[in-house]
Design a protein around this motif. Structure first.
Motif, PDB file in Angstrom:
ATOM      1  N   GLU A   1      -9.559  43.970 -28.785  1.00 34.20           N
ATOM      2  CA  GLU A   1      -8.722  45.448 -28.144  1.00 34.20           C
ATOM      3  C   GLU A   1      -8.320  45.147 -26.655  1.00 34.20           C
ATOM      4  OE1 GLU A   1      -7.991  49.383 -27.761  1.00 34.20           O
ATOM      5  OE2 GLU A   1      -8.507  48.153 -29.744  1.00 34.20           O
ATOM      6  N   TYR A   2      -9.229  44.453 -25.858  1.00 38.78           N
ATOM      7  CA  TYR A   2      -8.614  44.284 -24.375  1.00 38.78           C
ATOM      8  C   TYR A   2      -8.246  42.995 -24.216  1.00 38.78           C
ATOM      9  CZ  TYR A   2     -11.405  48.606 -24.130  1.00 38.78           C
ATOM     10  OH  TYR A   2     -11.785  49.991 -24.281  1.00 38.78           O
ATOM     11  N   TRP A   3      -6.813  42.846 -24.353  1.00 40.16           N
ATOM     12  CA  TRP A   3      -6.139  41.729 -24.183  1.00 40.16           C
ATOM     13  C   TRP A   3      -5.318  41.220 -23.122  1.00 40.16           C
ATOM     14  CZ3 TRP A   3      -6.370  37.896 -27.814  1.00 40.16           C
ATOM     15  CH2 TRP A   3      -5.362  36.900 -27.953  1.00 40.16           C
ATOM     16  N   ASN A   4      -6.133  39.916 -22.451  1.00 42.50           N
ATOM     17  CA  ASN A   4      -5.829  39.589 -21.239  1.00 42.50           C
ATOM     18  C   ASN A   4      -6.033  37.983 -21.195  1.00 42.50           C
ATOM     19  OD1 ASN A   4      -8.562  39.316 -19.997  1.00 42.50           O
ATOM     20  ND2 ASN A   4      -8.525  41.528 -20.842  1.00 42.50           N
ATOM     21  N   PRO A   5      -5.626  37.336 -19.901  1.00 44.39           N
ATOM     22  CA  PRO A   5      -5.951  36.014 -19.913  1.00 44.39           C
ATOM     23  C   PRO A   5      -7.576  35.444 -20.249  1.00 44.39           C
ATOM     24  CG  PRO A   5      -4.668  36.542 -18.137  1.00 44.39           C
ATOM     25  CD  PRO A   5      -5.040  37.916 -18.666  1.00 44.39           C
ATOM     26  N   THR A   6      -8.482  36.384 -19.853  1.00 44.94           N
ATOM     27  CA  THR A   6      -9.841  35.941 -20.241  1.00 44.94           C
ATOM     28  C   THR A   6     -10.099  36.054 -21.713  1.00 44.94           C
ATOM     29  OG1 THR A   6     -10.739  38.226 -19.612  1.00 44.94           O
ATOM     30  CG2 THR A   6     -10.387  36.724 -17.869  1.00 44.94           C
ATOM     31  N   THR A   7      -9.354  36.913 -22.294  1.00 43.42           N
ATOM     32  CA  THR A   7      -9.684  37.214 -23.790  1.00 43.42           C
ATOM     33  C   THR A   7      -8.958  36.601 -24.757  1.00 43.42           C
ATOM     34  OG1 THR A   7      -8.549  39.243 -23.856  1.00 43.42           O
ATOM     35  CG2 THR A   7     -11.008  39.186 -23.499  1.00 43.42           C
ATOM     36  N   ASP A   8      -7.809  35.905 -24.296  1.00 43.66           N
ATOM     37  CA  ASP A   8      -6.626  35.055 -25.197  1.00 43.66           C
ATOM     38  C   ASP A   8      -7.289  33.703 -25.544  1.00 43.66           C
ATOM     39  OD1 ASP A   8      -4.538  33.998 -26.153  1.00 43.66           O
ATOM     40  OD2 ASP A   8      -3.406  33.568 -24.370  1.00 43.66           O
ATOM     41  N   LYS A   9      -7.991  33.745 -26.875  1.00 45.22           N
ATOM     42  CA  LYS A   9      -8.625  32.544 -27.085  1.00 45.22           C
ATOM     43  C   LYS A   9      -7.937  32.283 -28.523  1.00 45.22           C
ATOM     44  CE  LYS A   9     -12.751  33.679 -24.619  1.00 45.22           C
ATOM     45  NZ  LYS A   9     -12.596  32.619 -23.331  1.00 45.22           N
ATOM     46  N   HIS A  10      -8.328  30.877 -28.707  1.00 44.09           N
ATOM     47  CA  HIS A  10      -7.555  30.342 -30.243  1.00 44.09           C
ATOM     48  C   HIS A  10      -8.930  29.713 -31.052  1.00 44.09           C
ATOM     49  CE1 HIS A  10      -4.297  30.373 -27.322  1.00 44.09           C
ATOM     50  NE2 HIS A  10      -3.627  30.307 -28.382  1.00 44.09           N
ATOM     51  N   PRO A  11      -9.380  30.606 -31.785  1.00 46.52           N
ATOM     52  CA  PRO A  11     -10.471  30.084 -32.830  1.00 46.52           C
ATOM     53  C   PRO A  11      -9.941  29.228 -33.687  1.00 46.52           C
ATOM     54  CG  PRO A  11      -9.593  32.200 -33.648  1.00 46.52           C
ATOM     55  CD  PRO A  11      -9.045  31.987 -31.955  1.00 46.52           C
ATOM     56  N   ALA A  12     -10.733  28.305 -34.468  1.00 49.91           N
ATOM     57  CA  ALA A  12     -10.546  27.494 -35.456  1.00 49.91           C
ATOM     58  C   ALA A  12      -9.924  28.115 -36.538  1.00 49.91           C
ATOM     59  CB  ALA A  12     -11.378  26.311 -35.399  1.00 49.91           C
ATOM     60  N   MET A  13     -10.614  29.336 -36.796  1.00 50.44           N
ATOM     61  CA  MET A  13     -10.515  30.001 -38.079  1.00 50.44           C
ATOM     62  C   MET A  13     -11.117  31.476 -37.857  1.00 50.44           C
ATOM     63  SD  MET A  13     -13.152  27.953 -40.606  1.00 50.44           S
ATOM     64  CE  MET A  13     -12.434  26.292 -40.249  1.00 50.44           C
ATOM     65  N   ILE A  14     -10.397  32.241 -38.802  1.00 49.09           N
ATOM     66  CA  ILE A  14     -10.886  33.756 -38.678  1.00 49.09           C
ATOM     67  C   ILE A  14     -11.115  34.264 -40.418  1.00 49.09           C
ATOM     68  CG2 ILE A  14     -10.144  36.124 -38.234  1.00 49.09           C
ATOM     69  CD1 ILE A  14      -7.937  34.609 -36.404  1.00 49.09           C
ATOM     70  N   ALA A  15     -12.462  34.442 -40.564  1.00 54.77           N
ATOM     71  CA  ALA A  15     -12.960  34.735 -41.771  1.00 54.77           C
ATOM     72  C   ALA A  15     -12.926  36.214 -41.982  1.00 54.77           C
ATOM     73  CB  ALA A  15     -14.354  34.267 -42.140  1.00 54.77           C
ATOM     74  N   ARG A  16     -12.036  36.915 -42.592  1.00 52.13           N
ATOM     75  CA  ARG A  16     -12.265  38.307 -42.778  1.00 52.13           C
ATOM     76  C   ARG A  16     -13.264  38.731 -44.091  1.00 52.13           C
ATOM     77  NH1 ARG A  16      -5.729  40.159 -41.436  1.00 52.13           N
ATOM     78  NH2 ARG A  16      -5.935  40.366 -39.216  1.00 52.13           N
TER      79      ARG A  16
END
Length: 465
Positions: free
Chosen positions: A47-62
């Motif tokens: 929700e709050y998208w900025n330089p501190t929350t811009d991350k790159h996970p290896a995978m996203i499981a929905r």
């Protein structure tokens, strides 16, 4: 924003065997998203998208069901992956994402069942506030939830939870009857007053430290129509309005909740939002006192369905970036008001400051040790400091303004913070959230998560042997 890192099959092969990933993907009823997938960039956003929350996970499981959650826990433990659990993704600190790990996304788990005779609701961990409100409203009932329509019920409830109806009916966690969780050893368990009572105590305010919630059972209340709306004033009246707001709320009945904010419309305005679910004639007399104090430039207060306080945005285009910090105020002092008004006057475009979750009524009648949530001092309130922007180059300026404003308000916090408004990490911040209940939370954490597997949260440290 930082430059996006490159991911490819070779990267994944070096870290986790592709056969293992394919088997994991095939085992899920839901969907596994990898960096090469088209929807990856959209799926990793919070929700709050900025330089501190811009991350790159290896995978996203929905995840589609509780079994998916259990399989995710097993896979993450087998491959030593950091896990970030996401429902609505509204964490101020971006706990619903991580670098290089696994986002365990329960936002698709949206089953809702209302029992109008028992006045209860069962809801999946992916449900957001407006969805549960709408389902309950069919029967003239309402759950106790927050104020934002898109906030996920899971993180909201686990952090204690305050909202429009809390003065009358208590905190959200006070209205939780039970929860289903997957433990860190992948077992499905129930937490309630009758089953795993120590865990039930802990999850009512203690965050996602002890297991991954997959569904909740809530008590509902007869609420259908309310007196609600907003008064808007010129920003030049901010000190006058906020001081009257403080005195007005000090004498307010349990039923009334009021939120005040300094908002960036044109040259700035003061918005005061009212919600009164009691006798509507009595409520109108009460709000007339505020109306008589200073005639608002805009007045939308009227009788309306309670669900209108949880609107579905139509045509709303969110800003590209946003950031938010939260603080606790022991009271809305003249000094705190002056700081807020002065900081807002110096704010860049797109900034706002809000005063909400005024603590009074039923919330304050619950013993501090009856749930993990013990921030129940009458007259206290919570503040948020938000900035939004579209130009990536503006991030530093706006986030610095928010940080400076937050720092200036800290002397008025009494060293405390609402768990759902945490803006810094580390043990001192966690102790500030839980106060006298921190030691007991550590005991429960040690029992249910001795290795601190679940740590992207208001992290309570297990006791080391």
């Amino acid at each position: 924003m930082r430059r996006r890192r490159e991911f490819n099959k070779q990267t994944l092969r070096n870290e986790i065997d592709l056969d293992a990933i394919n088997k994991f993907r095939a085992s899920l009823l839901g969907r596994l998203i990898l960096p090469a997938d088209q929807e990856y960039d959209r799926a990793r956003r919070v929700e709050y998208w900025n330089p501190t929350t811009d991350k790159h996970p290896a995978m996203i499981a929905r995840c589609a069901q509780a079994d998916d959650v259990a399989r995710c826990v097993n896979f993450a433990r087998q491959h030593d992956l950091t896990v970030a659990v996401r429902s609505g993704g509204h964490s101020f600190l971006g706990w619903g994402t991580c670098d290089d790990g696994l986002i365990l996304d329960v936002s698709r788990m949206k089953d809702i069942a209302i029992d109008p005779d028992k006045r209860t609701a069962e809801a999946g961990a992916g449900v957001v506030a407006q969805e549960l409100e709408a389902a309950a409203a069919t029967y003239g009932l309402a759950p106790i939830l927050g104020e934002c329509p898109t906030v996920g019920i899971a993180g909201l409830t686990l952090g204690g939870g305050l909202g429009w109806l809390s003065g009358k009916y208590g905190a959200i966690c006070d209205n939780l009857l039970s929860a289903n969780l997957i433990t860190v050893d992948s077992h499905a368990i129930v937490a309630s007053a009758e089953s795993n009572a120590d865990l039930f105590w802990a999850i009512r305010g203690g965050g996602g430290n002890f297991g991954i919630a997959t569904s909740f059972e809530y008590r509902l209340h007869p609420v259908s129509e309310v007196l609600a709306g907003v008064f808007t004033y010129p920003v030049q009246e901010a000190r006058h309005v906020l001081r009257f707001y403080r005195e007005f709320m000090a004498a307010a009945p349990d039923e009334l909740q009021v939120v005040a904010s300094l908002s960036p419309r044109e040259n700035g305005v003061v918005n005061v939002v009212f919600v009164y679910p009691g006798d509507l004639n009595a409520g109108n007399e009460l709000i007339e006192r505020f109306r008589a104090f200073l005639t608002p430039a805009r007045d939308t207060v009227q009788r309306r369905p309670y669900t209108e306080m949880f609107p579905t945005p139509a045509g709303f285009v969110p800003p590209a970036f946003s950031s938010i910090k939260g603080s606790y105020l022991e009271q809305l002092s003249d000094e705190a008001i002056d700081i807020a008004v002065e900081c807002f006057a110096q704010a860049p475009s797109g900034c706002a400051i809000g005063f909400d979750h005024y603590v009074h009524g039923e919330v304050c009648r619950v013993a501090l040790d009856s749930t993990a949530f013990e921030l129940r001092a009458s007259g206290a309130l919570h503040t948020w400091i938000m900035s939004t922007w579209d130009d990536p180059e503006a991030a530093r300026t706006l986030m610095t303004w928010a940080e400076n404003t937050w720092q200036l308000l800290q002397p008025y916090s009494g060293g405390r913070v609402y768990a759902n408004y945490m803006s810094v990490e580390g043990e001192p911040a966690v102790k500030a959230a839980y106060g006298s209940n921190y030691s007991r939370l550590r005991t429960v954490k040690t029992k249910f998560d001795p290795d601190n597997f679940l740590r992207r949260n208001q992290n309570v440290q297990p006791i080391k042997s």
